[in-house]
Design a protein around this motif. Structure first.
Motif, PDB file in Angstrom:
ATOM      1  N   LEU A  20      15.356 -11.696   8.270  1.00 37.10           N
ATOM      2  CA  LEU A  20      14.902 -12.986   7.728  1.00 37.10           C
ATOM      3  C   LEU A  20      13.436 -12.954   7.313  1.00 37.10           C
ATOM      4  CD1 LEU A  20      16.663 -15.272  10.385  1.00 37.10           C
ATOM      5  CD2 LEU A  20      17.451 -14.748   8.072  1.00 37.10           C
ATOM      6  N   ARG A  21      12.924 -11.761   7.100  1.00 40.88           N
ATOM      7  CA  ARG A  21      11.496 -11.641   6.776  1.00 40.88           C
ATOM      8  C   ARG A  21      11.108 -12.312   5.475  1.00 40.88           C
ATOM      9  NH1 ARG A  21      11.286  -5.890   8.848  1.00 40.88           N
ATOM     10  NH2 ARG A  21      10.856  -6.252  11.046  1.00 40.88           N
ATOM     11  N   ALA A  22      12.040 -12.374   4.544  1.00 43.42           N
ATOM     12  CA  ALA A  22      11.705 -12.936   3.228  1.00 43.42           C
ATOM     13  C   ALA A  22      11.699 -14.471   3.242  1.00 43.42           C
ATOM     14  CB  ALA A  22      12.692 -12.431   2.180  1.00 43.42           C
ATOM     15  N   TYR A  23      12.095 -15.056   4.365  1.00 46.76           N
ATOM     16  CA  TYR A  23      12.210 -16.515   4.420  1.00 46.76           C
ATOM     17  C   TYR A  23      10.987 -17.130   5.114  1.00 46.76           C
ATOM     18  CZ  TYR A  23      16.976 -15.505   3.033  1.00 46.76           C
ATOM     19  OH  TYR A  23      18.079 -15.048   2.351  1.00 46.76           O
ATOM     20  N   SER A  24      10.917 -18.448   5.054  1.00 45.13           N
ATOM     21  CA  SER A  24       9.732 -19.132   5.574  1.00 45.13           C
ATOM     22  C   SER A  24       9.725 -19.166   7.103  1.00 45.13           C
ATOM     23  CB  SER A  24       9.694 -20.564   5.043  1.00 45.13           C
ATOM     24  OG  SER A  24      10.728 -21.322   5.642  1.00 45.13           O
ATOM     25  N   GLU A  25       8.542 -19.321   7.644  1.00 44.78           N
ATOM     26  CA  GLU A  25       8.395 -19.453   9.097  1.00 44.78           C
ATOM     27  C   GLU A  25       9.170 -20.673   9.593  1.00 44.78           C
ATOM     28  OE1 GLU A  25       7.246 -17.360  11.152  1.00 44.78           O
ATOM     29  OE2 GLU A  25       7.457 -18.653  12.913  1.00 44.78           O
ATOM     30  N   ASN A  26       9.160 -21.718   8.768  1.00 46.19           N
ATOM     31  CA  ASN A  26       9.893 -22.938   9.119  1.00 46.19           C
ATOM     32  C   ASN A  26      11.379 -22.639   9.321  1.00 46.19           C
ATOM     33  OD1 ASN A  26      11.551 -25.443   8.067  1.00 46.19           O
ATOM     34  ND2 ASN A  26       9.627 -26.210   8.922  1.00 46.19           N
ATOM     35  N   LEU A  45      28.176 -20.924  11.717  1.00 43.93           N
ATOM     36  CA  LEU A  45      28.758 -19.984  10.752  1.00 43.93           C
ATOM     37  C   LEU A  45      30.275 -20.101  10.696  1.00 43.93           C
ATOM     38  CD1 LEU A  45      26.474 -16.890  11.480  1.00 43.93           C
ATOM     39  CD2 LEU A  45      26.576 -18.184   9.332  1.00 43.93           C
ATOM     40  N   ARG A  46      30.885 -20.252  11.854  1.00 33.03           N
ATOM     41  CA  ARG A  46      32.347 -20.381  11.890  1.00 33.03           C
ATOM     42  C   ARG A  46      32.821 -21.669  11.224  1.00 33.03           C
ATOM     43  NH1 ARG A  46      36.161 -17.861  14.282  1.00 33.03           N
ATOM     44  NH2 ARG A  46      35.847 -16.146  15.721  1.00 33.03           N
ATOM     45  N   ARG A  47      32.034 -22.719  11.390  1.00 30.71           N
ATOM     46  CA  ARG A  47      32.395 -23.999  10.782  1.00 30.71           C
ATOM     47  C   ARG A  47      32.314 -23.889   9.257  1.00 30.71           C
ATOM     48  NH1 ARG A  47      29.303 -26.864  14.212  1.00 30.71           N
ATOM     49  NH2 ARG A  47      27.586 -27.026  12.743  1.00 30.71           N
ATOM     50  N   LYS A  48      31.265 -23.240   8.793  1.00 28.21           N
ATOM     51  CA  LYS A  48      31.071 -23.108   7.351  1.00 28.21           C
ATOM     52  C   LYS A  48      32.060 -22.138   6.710  1.00 28.21           C
ATOM     53  CE  LYS A  48      26.870 -23.272   4.910  1.00 28.21           C
ATOM     54  NZ  LYS A  48      25.420 -23.006   4.763  1.00 28.21           N
ATOM     55  N   TYR A  49      32.380 -21.095   7.456  1.00 21.82           N
ATOM     56  CA  TYR A  49      33.242 -20.030   6.918  1.00 21.82           C
ATOM     57  C   TYR A  49      34.350 -19.742   7.913  1.00 21.82           C
ATOM     58  CZ  TYR A  49      28.983 -19.351   4.175  1.00 21.82           C
ATOM     59  OH  TYR A  49      27.881 -19.532   3.375  1.00 21.82           O
ATOM     60  N   ASP A 166      23.140 -17.004   4.654  1.00 20.01           N
ATOM     61  CA  ASP A 166      24.127 -17.133   5.732  1.00 20.01           C
ATOM     62  C   ASP A 166      24.564 -15.763   6.253  1.00 20.01           C
ATOM     63  OD1 ASP A 166      23.896 -19.849   5.618  1.00 20.01           O
ATOM     64  OD2 ASP A 166      25.664 -20.155   4.368  1.00 20.01           O
ATOM     65  N   LEU A 167      24.685 -14.806   5.342  1.00 18.47           N
ATOM     66  CA  LEU A 167      24.989 -13.442   5.771  1.00 18.47           C
ATOM     67  C   LEU A 167      23.869 -12.907   6.658  1.00 18.47           C
ATOM     68  CD1 LEU A 167      26.262 -10.609   5.727  1.00 18.47           C
ATOM     69  CD2 LEU A 167      25.155 -10.246   3.518  1.00 18.47           C
ATOM     70  N   ARG A 168      22.643 -13.157   6.273  1.00 21.51           N
ATOM     71  CA  ARG A 168      21.511 -12.683   7.077  1.00 21.51           C
ATOM     72  C   ARG A 168      21.442 -13.388   8.434  1.00 21.51           C
ATOM     73  NH1 ARG A 168      17.943  -9.397   4.694  1.00 21.51           N
ATOM     74  NH2 ARG A 168      18.479  -8.794   2.546  1.00 21.51           N
ATOM     75  N   LEU A 169      21.889 -14.633   8.466  1.00 27.31           N
ATOM     76  CA  LEU A 169      21.978 -15.325   9.756  1.00 27.31           C
ATOM     77  C   LEU A 169      23.017 -14.631  10.645  1.00 27.31           C
ATOM     78  CD1 LEU A 169      21.823 -19.099   8.718  1.00 27.31           C
ATOM     79  CD2 LEU A 169      20.009 -17.711   9.743  1.00 27.31           C
ATOM     80  N   TYR A 170      24.128 -14.222  10.019  1.00 27.60           N
ATOM     81  CA  TYR A 170      25.171 -13.524  10.778  1.00 27.60           C
ATOM     82  C   TYR A 170      24.649 -12.188  11.304  1.00 27.60           C
ATOM     83  CZ  TYR A 170      29.647 -11.272  11.835  1.00 27.60           C
ATOM     84  OH  TYR A 170      30.679 -10.617  12.463  1.00 27.60           O
TER      85      TYR A 170
END
Ligand SMILES: [Zn+2]
Length: 190
Positions: A20-26, A45-49, A166-170
């Motif tokens: 998640l380095r490319a994303y914001s600190e927030n 993630l399961r709820r969304k997919y 979402d993939l990166r969250l997984y």
């Protein structure tokens, strides 16, 4: 939102999120908060997919990729081979690979394009597979990750950036010893 301190699992420090380095600190702080909740990130993630895709074999993956290519990149060079590769370990950055090997063919130089997708993508929702295939297909036109490259990705999949996040969250979930989320569906389908 409280971070830990309620007897739940202790969330990792925000700097420990290589995917998640490319994303914001927030955004990373929101992930910390989610991971501090029991099953927080996994449930989201399961709820969304809810479902895994059904592309099981290299042959099926080749057809899946060819269908996307003929829809969006008809005039790009042919893709000779598409496979799931268990040797690609999704560590830090490599999700898939596109290689173009130049060779002489009929007196001129032709490139042989191969796409390798990390084997862990056998057990993910279709949206994640599509995102990575779209990414590797876009490299047929653009070698670098520049603006034109991402425009092409979004042309093929308008939700490209959402699926990538979402993939990166997984991947972050897995890296912090979370269980695979779509394995059960695979077992049922086989
Ligand atoms: Zn790339």
């Amino acid at each position: 939102m409280a971070l830990g301190g309620r007897g739940g699992p202790v969330a990792p420090p925000a700097h420990d999120f290589p995917y998640l380095r490319a994303y914001s600190e927030n955004l990373r702080q929101q992930v910390v908060a989610l991971m501090a909740q029991e099953d927080g990130l996994a449930a989201l993630l399961r709820r969304k997919y809810p479902q895994a895709h059904t592309v099981r074999t290299d042959k099926a993956l080749y057809h899946y990729t060819s269908a996307l290519k003929s829809r969006y990149l008809r005039n790009a060079e042919a893709v000779n081979k598409v496979v799931f590769d268990s040797k690609i370990h999704v560590v830090r950055h490599a999700l898939g690979l596109h290689t173009a090997v130049s060779r002489v063919q009929g007196g001129r130089l032709a490139a042989k394009h191969e796409i390798r997708i990390a084997a862990m993508f056998k057990q993910v929702p279709e949206e994640f597979l599509r995102m990575i295939v779209v990414h590797e297909l876009a490299h047929l036109r653009e070698r670098d990750h520049n603006k034109a490259f991402y425009q092409l990705c979004e042309h093929m999949e308008p939700a490209y950036h959402q699926y990538e996040l979402d993939l990166r969250l997984y991947l972050t979930h897995l890296e912090h010893a979370g269980p695979r989320l779509w394995q059960a569906e695979l077992a049922v389908a086989e």
